[in-house]
Design a protein around this motif. Structure first.
Motif, PDB file in Angstrom:
ATOM      1  N   HIS A  64      30.254  48.646  40.634  1.00 16.53           N
ATOM      2  CA  HIS A  64      30.509  47.404  41.361  1.00 16.53           C
ATOM      3  C   HIS A  64      32.011  47.198  41.539  1.00 16.53           C
ATOM      4  O   HIS A  64      32.783  47.368  40.594  1.00 16.53           O
ATOM      5  N   ALA A  65      32.412  46.817  42.746  1.00 15.03           N
ATOM      6  CA  ALA A  65      33.829  46.581  43.035  1.00 15.03           C
ATOM      7  C   ALA A  65      34.066  45.095  43.268  1.00 15.03           C
ATOM      8  O   ALA A  65      33.414  44.474  44.112  1.00 15.03           O
ATOM      9  N   SER A  66      34.968  44.529  42.502  1.00 18.02           N
ATOM     10  CA  SER A  66      35.422  43.159  42.717  1.00 18.02           C
ATOM     11  C   SER A  66      36.910  43.201  43.023  1.00 18.02           C
ATOM     12  O   SER A  66      37.644  44.038  42.479  1.00 18.02           O
ATOM     13  N   TYR A  67      37.340  42.315  43.872  1.00 15.27           N
ATOM     14  CA  TYR A  67      38.746  42.283  44.263  1.00 15.27           C
ATOM     15  C   TYR A  67      39.393  41.008  43.732  1.00 15.27           C
ATOM     16  O   TYR A  67      38.745  39.973  43.552  1.00 15.27           O
ATOM     17  N   THR A  68      40.679  41.101  43.486  1.00  9.96           N
ATOM     18  CA  THR A  68      41.440  39.935  43.047  1.00  9.96           C
ATOM     19  C   THR A  68      41.278  38.806  44.064  1.00  9.96           C
ATOM     20  O   THR A  68      41.342  39.037  45.277  1.00  9.96           O
ATOM     21  N   ALA A  69      41.043  37.602  43.578  1.00  9.09           N
ATOM     22  CA  ALA A  69      40.847  36.466  44.470  1.00  9.09           C
ATOM     23  C   ALA A  69      42.105  36.235  45.313  1.00  9.09           C
ATOM     24  O   ALA A  69      43.224  36.500  44.867  1.00  9.09           O
ATOM     25  N   PRO A  70      41.929  35.738  46.540  1.00  9.70           N
ATOM     26  CA  PRO A  70      43.092  35.536  47.417  1.00  9.70           C
ATOM     27  C   PRO A  70      44.227  34.748  46.760  1.00  9.70           C
ATOM     28  O   PRO A  70      45.398  35.121  46.872  1.00  9.70           O
TER      29      PRO A  70
END
Length: 290
Positions: free
Chosen positions: A109-115
Motif C-alpha cells: 500500500h502506498a500513502s503519500y505525505t498530506a498536502p
C-alpha cells in the motif's frame, strides 16, 4: 531525419538541421568498429520530452497546488526513485507517508505525505490520482512552468550499439534517463552533451557497458541515486564534466570500475555514492561549496 555517410574512413551519422528540437526519444542502434566508430553529431539538438501543464486548471492553496484530476497516462507513481514533476529545471521529490503505510496493514500500500505536510519541492498523489506539490524554494508560485515527464518511462537517448561517439545533444525532461545505455556495449563515448532535468539519471550505464564521457554537464536530475548512476559490471570514465544540482549524489557507482577526472562538482548534497564493490579512481576534481 538522419544523414548517413562514410567520410575519411569514419562512419558519420549526423542530423541535417542544427539546433533541432526533438519531442520524441532517440534510439541509436548502428555502431561502427574500433577502427571506425560511428559518430552521431546532434549539432546542438535538444531532445525535450517534457509536457507543459502550466495552464492546467490547478487548485491553488498558497504554495501547495493540486491538479484538477489526474493527467492522462500518468497514474500515481509509488517508486520514489525518480522525479515525476519539474518546476522549470527543478526536480520534485515523491513524498511517501511511511507511518500511514505501516498502519494500513496492507502489503504494498502506498500513502503519500498530506498536502499540508509537504516540504518545499515535494509531490504526492490523491486517491483519485491527481498530483499535488509544494513549490520549491527556488521558485515563486505562478512564476515558472510546470513540466510533466512523458508517460511510459521513456529515456531521451537510448544507445543500443557499440563503437559509437555521441556528441552535441541536450537531453531534457525524460521520465527515465537522459542518456540510457544497456547491454554488452563497448567503445561508447559521449562528448559535449548535456543531461538536464530528467526524471531518473542524467546518464546511466548498465550491464557490461564500457563508456567514456567527456565535457558533459549533468544537472537537476531527479534520481534518488545520483545525476550519474552506473551499475552492474559497467566500466566508465568522466573527464572535464560539470555536475550540479542533482537531487541525490553527483555520481552513484556500483558497476565494476570508474574514473572521474578534472570534473567540477557543486550544489550537491553528496559527491560520490559507492555501492557494492565498485572501484573509483579520481584526480584533479574541483568541489565548489557555494
Amino acid at each position: 531525419m538522419l544523414l548517413r555517410l562514410l567520410a575519411l574512413s569514419t562512419l558519420i551519422i549526423t542530423t541535417i538541421h542544427a539546433q533541432e528540437i526533438r519531442r520524441v526519444p532517440l534510439t541509436l542502434s548502428q555502431g561502427g568498429t574500433p577502427e571506425n566508430p560511428a559518430v552521431f553529431d546532434g549539432k546542438g539538438m535538444i531532445i525535450d520530452l517534457g509536457i507543459d501543464v502550466t495552464t492546467r486548471d490547478w487548485q491553488k492553496n498558497g504554495e501547495v497546488w493540486t491538479s484538477n484530476g489526474p493527467f492522462a497516462k500518468h497514474p500515481a507513481v509509488t517508486d520514489p526513485q525518480r522525479a515525476v514533476l519539474f518546476i522549470e529545471e527543478v526536480p520534485m521529490r515523491i513524498a511517501r507517508d511511511r507511518e500511514a503505510e505501516k498502519k494500513s496493514g496492507v502489503a504494498g500500500h502506498a500513502s503519500y505525505t498530506a498536502p499540508a505536510a509537504l516540504k518545499p519541492g515535494e509531490v504526492g498523489f490523491t486517491a483519485a490520482g491527481a498530483i499535488y506539490f509544494r513549490w520549491p524554494t527556488e521558485k515563486q508560485p505562478g512564476t515558472a512552468r510546470i513540466i510533466l515527464p512523458p508517460a511510459n518511462l521513456a529515456s531521451c537517448v537510448s544507445i543500443q550499439c557499440s563503437h559509437i561517439t555521441v556528441r552535441n545533444i541536450t537531453a531534457i525532461h525524460a521520465a527515465n534517463d537522459g542518456f540510457n545505455i544497456h547491454g554488452a556495449r563497448i567503445g561508447v563515448r559521449l562528448e559535449h552533451v548535456k543531461a538536464l532535468s530528467n526524471g531518473d539519471e542524467g546518464i546511466s550505464a548498465h550491464e557490461t557497458v564500457q563508456m567514456d564521457v567527456v565535457d558533459a554537464e549533468i544537472a537537476w536530475n531527479g534520481s534518488s541515486a545520483g545525476g550519474v548512476a552506473d551499475v552492474n559490471d559497467s566500466v566508465t570514465t568522466y573527464t572535464n564534466c560539470e555536475v550540479h544540482h542533482n537531487l541525490a549524489a553527483a555520481f552513484s557507482f556500483a558497476g565494476k570500475s570508474h574514473r572521474v577526472t578534472n570534473c567540477v562538482i557543486h550544489h550537491q548534497a553528496k559527491d560520490f555514492e559507492m555501492r557494492e564493490d565498485a572501484q573509483l579512481i579520481q584526480s584533479g576534481n574541483e568541489w565548489r561549496r557555494e
